[in-house]
Motif scaffolding. Structure first.
Motif, PDB file in Angstrom:
ATOM      1  N   MET A   1       0.669  -1.316  -0.406  1.00  0.00           N
ATOM      2  CA  MET A   1       0.087  -0.041   0.237  1.00  0.00           C
ATOM      3  C   MET A   1       1.157   1.292   0.058  1.00  0.00           C
ATOM      4  O   MET A   1       1.719   0.914   0.858  1.00  0.00           O
ATOM      5  N   ASP A   2       0.424   2.266  -1.068  1.00  0.00           N
ATOM      6  CA  ASP A   2       1.497   3.095  -0.477  1.00  0.00           C
ATOM      7  C   ASP A   2       0.086   4.584  -0.969  1.00  0.00           C
ATOM      8  O   ASP A   2      -0.758   4.386  -0.707  1.00  0.00           O
ATOM      9  N   ILE A   3       0.979   5.571   0.547  1.00  0.00           N
ATOM     10  CA  ILE A   3       0.297   6.821   0.811  1.00  0.00           C
ATOM     11  C   ILE A   3       0.991   8.071   0.454  1.00  0.00           C
ATOM     12  O   ILE A   3       1.634   8.545   0.668  1.00  0.00           O
ATOM     13  N   SER A   4       0.008   8.952   0.288  1.00  0.00           N
ATOM     14  CA  SER A   4       0.454  10.080   0.133  1.00  0.00           C
ATOM     15  C   SER A   4      -0.445  11.138   0.351  1.00  0.00           C
ATOM     16  O   SER A   4      -2.033  11.102   0.504  1.00  0.00           O
ATOM     17  N   VAL A   5      -0.186  11.893   1.574  1.00  0.00           N
ATOM     18  CA  VAL A   5      -0.787  12.604   2.162  1.00  0.00           C
ATOM     19  C   VAL A   5      -0.332  14.786   1.700  1.00  0.00           C
ATOM     20  O   VAL A   5      -0.879  15.649   2.516  1.00  0.00           O
ATOM     21  N   LEU A   6       0.916  14.289   1.547  1.00  0.00           N
ATOM     22  CA  LEU A   6       1.380  15.880   0.798  1.00  0.00           C
ATOM     23  C   LEU A   6       1.025  16.262  -0.376  1.00  0.00           C
ATOM     24  O   LEU A   6       2.182  16.399  -1.631  1.00  0.00           O
ATOM     25  N   GLY A   7      -0.256  16.835  -0.152  1.00  0.00           N
ATOM     26  CA  GLY A   7      -1.540  16.515  -1.057  1.00  0.00           C
ATOM     27  C   GLY A   7      -2.512  16.546  -1.099  1.00  0.00           C
ATOM     28  O   GLY A   7      -2.978  16.958   0.228  1.00  0.00           O
ATOM     29  N   PRO A   8      -3.025  16.318  -2.012  1.00  0.00           N
ATOM     30  CA  PRO A   8      -4.688  15.319  -2.398  1.00  0.00           C
ATOM     31  C   PRO A   8      -4.203  13.966  -1.216  1.00  0.00           C
ATOM     32  O   PRO A   8      -2.824  13.741  -1.525  1.00  0.00           O
ATOM     33  N   CYS A   9      -5.167  13.779  -0.448  1.00  0.00           N
ATOM     34  CA  CYS A   9      -4.911  12.451   0.166  1.00  0.00           C
ATOM     35  C   CYS A   9      -5.172  11.557  -0.614  1.00  0.00           C
ATOM     36  O   CYS A   9      -6.447  10.889  -1.831  1.00  0.00           O
ATOM     37  N   ARG A  10      -3.633  10.040  -1.182  1.00  0.00           N
ATOM     38  CA  ARG A  10      -3.538   8.965  -2.201  1.00  0.00           C
ATOM     39  C   ARG A  10      -3.307   7.781  -1.465  1.00  0.00           C
ATOM     40  O   ARG A  10      -2.080   7.813  -0.720  1.00  0.00           O
ATOM     41  N   VAL A  11      -4.809   7.016  -1.129  1.00  0.00           N
ATOM     42  CA  VAL A  11      -4.146   5.808  -0.956  1.00  0.00           C
ATOM     43  C   VAL A  11      -4.240   5.010  -1.532  1.00  0.00           C
ATOM     44  O   VAL A  11      -5.410   4.609  -2.110  1.00  0.00           O
ATOM     45  N   VAL A  12      -3.221   3.442  -2.234  1.00  0.00           N
ATOM     46  CA  VAL A  12      -3.486   2.946  -2.815  1.00  0.00           C
ATOM     47  C   VAL A  12      -2.950   2.133  -2.974  1.00  0.00           C
ATOM     48  O   VAL A  12      -2.111   1.302  -2.324  1.00  0.00           O
ATOM     49  N   GLN A  13      -3.883   0.639  -3.047  1.00  0.00           N
ATOM     50  CA  GLN A  13      -3.606  -0.392  -2.737  1.00  0.00           C
ATOM     51  C   GLN A  13      -3.809  -1.656  -4.110  1.00  0.00           C
ATOM     52  O   GLN A  13      -4.575  -1.765  -5.162  1.00  0.00           O
ATOM     53  N   SER A  14      -2.194  -2.440  -4.934  1.00  0.00           N
ATOM     54  CA  SER A  14      -2.191  -2.722  -5.279  1.00  0.00           C
ATOM     55  C   SER A  14      -2.575  -2.739  -6.719  1.00  0.00           C
ATOM     56  O   SER A  14      -3.169  -3.143  -7.307  1.00  0.00           O
ATOM     57  N   GLY A  15      -2.226  -0.811  -6.823  1.00  0.00           N
ATOM     58  CA  GLY A  15      -2.244   0.319  -7.908  1.00  0.00           C
ATOM     59  C   GLY A  15      -3.927   0.418  -8.063  1.00  0.00           C
ATOM     60  O   GLY A  15      -3.582   1.073  -9.139  1.00  0.00           O
ATOM     61  N   VAL A  16      -4.317   0.392  -6.872  1.00  0.00           N
ATOM     62  CA  VAL A  16      -5.649   0.743  -7.292  1.00  0.00           C
ATOM     63  C   VAL A  16      -6.159   1.865  -5.992  1.00  0.00           C
ATOM     64  O   VAL A  16      -5.948   1.593  -5.047  1.00  0.00           O
ATOM     65  N   SER A  17      -6.946   2.555  -6.141  1.00  0.00           N
ATOM     66  CA  SER A  17      -7.090   3.805  -5.012  1.00  0.00           C
ATOM     67  C   SER A  17      -8.167   3.212  -4.396  1.00  0.00           C
ATOM     68  O   SER A  17      -9.092   2.893  -4.745  1.00  0.00           O
ATOM     69  N   VAL A  18      -7.956   3.296  -3.395  1.00  0.00           N
ATOM     70  CA  VAL A  18      -9.009   3.103  -2.286  1.00  0.00           C
ATOM     71  C   VAL A  18      -9.967   4.573  -1.416  1.00  0.00           C
ATOM     72  O   VAL A  18      -9.895   3.787  -0.465  1.00  0.00           O
ATOM     73  N   VAL A  19      -8.740   5.305  -1.814  1.00  0.00           N
ATOM     74  CA  VAL A  19      -9.928   7.240  -1.043  1.00  0.00           C
ATOM     75  C   VAL A  19     -11.346   7.063  -1.692  1.00  0.00           C
ATOM     76  O   VAL A  19     -12.187   6.753  -2.902  1.00  0.00           O
ATOM     77  N   PRO A  20     -12.167   6.678  -0.467  1.00  0.00           N
ATOM     78  CA  PRO A  20     -13.541   6.792  -0.741  1.00  0.00           C
ATOM     79  C   PRO A  20     -14.194   8.336  -1.589  1.00  0.00           C
ATOM     80  O   PRO A  20     -13.328   9.383  -0.689  1.00  0.00           O
ATOM     81  N   THR A  21     -15.491   8.747  -2.083  1.00  0.00           N
ATOM     82  CA  THR A  21     -15.726   9.817  -2.703  1.00  0.00           C
ATOM     83  C   THR A  21     -16.439  10.460  -1.311  1.00  0.00           C
ATOM     84  O   THR A  21     -16.318  11.811  -1.125  1.00  0.00           O
ATOM     85  N   ALA A  22     -17.042  10.078  -0.406  1.00  0.00           N
ATOM     86  CA  ALA A  22     -18.131  10.545   1.199  1.00  0.00           C
ATOM     87  C   ALA A  22     -16.795  10.726   2.299  1.00  0.00           C
ATOM     88  O   ALA A  22     -15.902  10.137   2.013  1.00  0.00           O
ATOM     89  N   VAL A  23     -17.500  12.219   2.270  1.00  0.00           N
ATOM     90  CA  VAL A  23     -16.812  12.286   3.512  1.00  0.00           C
ATOM     91  C   VAL A  23     -16.007  12.435   4.771  1.00  0.00           C
ATOM     92  O   VAL A  23     -14.642  11.968   4.503  1.00  0.00           O
ATOM     93  N   LYS A  24     -16.636  11.478   4.903  1.00  0.00           N
ATOM     94  CA  LYS A  24     -16.437  11.127   6.396  1.00  0.00           C
ATOM     95  C   LYS A  24     -15.481   9.869   6.271  1.00  0.00           C
ATOM     96  O   LYS A  24     -14.753   8.924   7.340  1.00  0.00           O
ATOM     97  N   PRO A  25     -16.119   8.708   5.852  1.00  0.00           N
ATOM     98  CA  PRO A  25     -15.388   7.486   4.810  1.00  0.00           C
ATOM     99  C   PRO A  25     -13.420   8.193   5.087  1.00  0.00           C
ATOM    100  O   PRO A  25     -12.837   7.720   5.122  1.00  0.00           O
ATOM    101  N   ARG A  26     -13.866   9.450   4.055  1.00  0.00           N
ATOM    102  CA  ARG A  26     -12.277  10.156   3.501  1.00  0.00           C
ATOM    103  C   ARG A  26     -11.909   9.973   4.629  1.00  0.00           C
ATOM    104  O   ARG A  26     -10.892  10.062   4.808  1.00  0.00           O
ATOM    105  N   LYS A  27     -12.246  10.920   5.562  1.00  0.00           N
ATOM    106  CA  LYS A  27     -11.773  10.893   7.257  1.00  0.00           C
ATOM    107  C   LYS A  27     -10.938  10.154   7.692  1.00  0.00           C
ATOM    108  O   LYS A  27     -10.142  10.300   8.290  1.00  0.00           O
ATOM    109  N   VAL A  28     -12.019   8.749   7.701  1.00  0.00           N
ATOM    110  CA  VAL A  28     -11.431   8.152   8.670  1.00  0.00           C
ATOM    111  C   VAL A  28     -10.006   7.522   8.068  1.00  0.00           C
ATOM    112  O   VAL A  28      -9.120   6.954   8.988  1.00  0.00           O
ATOM    113  N   LEU A  29      -9.998   7.262   6.889  1.00  0.00           N
ATOM    114  CA  LEU A  29      -8.848   7.220   5.704  1.00  0.00           C
ATOM    115  C   LEU A  29      -8.011   8.078   5.780  1.00  0.00           C
ATOM    116  O   LEU A  29      -6.741   7.087   6.391  1.00  0.00           O
ATOM    117  N   ALA A  30      -7.771   9.174   5.972  1.00  0.00           N
ATOM    118  CA  ALA A  30      -7.297  10.138   5.900  1.00  0.00           C
ATOM    119  C   ALA A  30      -6.087  10.108   7.647  1.00  0.00           C
ATOM    120  O   ALA A  30      -5.069  10.200   7.436  1.00  0.00           O
TER     121      ALA A  30
END
Length: 284
Positions: A1-30
């Motif tokens: 899993m690759d994680i980037s928070v220095l800018g937009p939140c990017r969390v990538v598992q197996s080459g696929v983004s797993v960042v949700p669009t909904a506000v609160k789940p995105r906050k949990v992941l962040a």
């Protein structure tokens, strides 16, 4: 899993983004992404999501958000599960006693890389390797793609972390500029510093760096204009005068003081402690 928070939140598992669009789940992941491979307590997640007014169904709602994240992770993993992830998404977003943990499986985390490169820059600086220090600081700063977590609606905890990261970025930027000034790169710094000075009109360190870069570029009048502009902003916004250090720098520019020239002694003084271009004017 690759994680980037220095800018937009990017969390990538197996080459696929797993960042949700909904506000609160995105906050949990962040929040989990800011503490990779560490347990984030349920209490912290609740505070981030709802502050001091959580709903009665807080546990069930939080578990729903975690389930949504696990569904995204499961979709990214697909049918073939690596041997080190025997429970699929539950091995990535792990339930621990009192909280949750995001397992990066050794992936890239931009904050960790930023800290590694920043540390390398500081070590090079201590060793007197200004070129190496500048290169490491530049590589660290290149990891930033915008303000930290710019696409996340930050609650109280994320706001604190985003501010901390921004302060760290400004600190490394200041160090890189100091190094470049010591290497005689003042001409190429003028444009960058002019933009930074406009963004941070009350930041005396940046204004001082711009004054020095302009002075060394043969633009003494422009350097003095920076001081006058700063004095006006400080008076108007805060009812203050420039600091004694800035006042000494102005006098040095007026007098074309030798301390402002790029010499071995000035270079050594600039890095014998904090203060940057003002250090050589303090008499030790």
């Amino acid at each position: 899993m690759d994680i980037s928070v220095l800018g937009p939140c990017r969390v990538v598992q197996s080459g696929v983004s797993v960042v949700p669009t909904a506000v609160k789940p995105r906050k949990v992941l962040a929040l989990l992404a800011l503490y990779p491979d560490q347990v984030v307590s349920v209490a912290s997640l609740v505070e981030e999501l709802w502050g001091e007014s959580p709903p009665r169904s807080v546990q069930t709602t939080l578990q729903t958000y975690v389930l949504q994240l696990r569904n995204l992770i499961a979709a990214a993993l697909g049918d073939r599960l690596p041997a080190d992830l025997p429970h699929g998404a539950k091995s990535v977003l792990v339930t621990e006693s009192g909280g949750y943990l995001l397992d990066t499986q050794g992936g890239m985390v931009d904050v960790s890389e930023f800290e590694r490169l920043s540390g390398a820059g500081h070590r090079a600086l201590e060793a007197g390797d200004f070129v190496g220090a500048s290169a490491s600081f530049r590589r660290a700063l290149e990891l930033w793609r915008g303000p930290a977590l710019v696409d996340v609606q930050c609650g109280p905890l994320l706001e604190i972390e985003a501010t901390r990261l921004e302060e760290s970025r400004l600190g490394i930027l200041n160090q890189r500029i100091e190094v470049d000034l010591s290497l005689g790169r003042h001409h190429e710094l003028v444009g960058e510093l002019s933009g930074l000075a406009a963004q941070h009109p009350l930041h005396e360190g940046i204004q001082a760096q711009l004054m020095l870069a302009l002075y060394r570029s043969g633009r003494r009048g422009n350097a003095l204009e920076v001081y006058q502009r700063l004095r006006g902003v400080l008076s108007r916004e805060l009812g203050l005068d420039p600091s004694p250090d800035l006042q000494r720098l102005q006098c040095a520019v007026l007098d074309s003081a030798v301390e402002l020239e790029l010499t071995g002694a000035a270079r050594e003084a600039a890095f014998s402690g904090s203060g940057g271009p003002l250090r050589a004017l303090r008499g030790g």
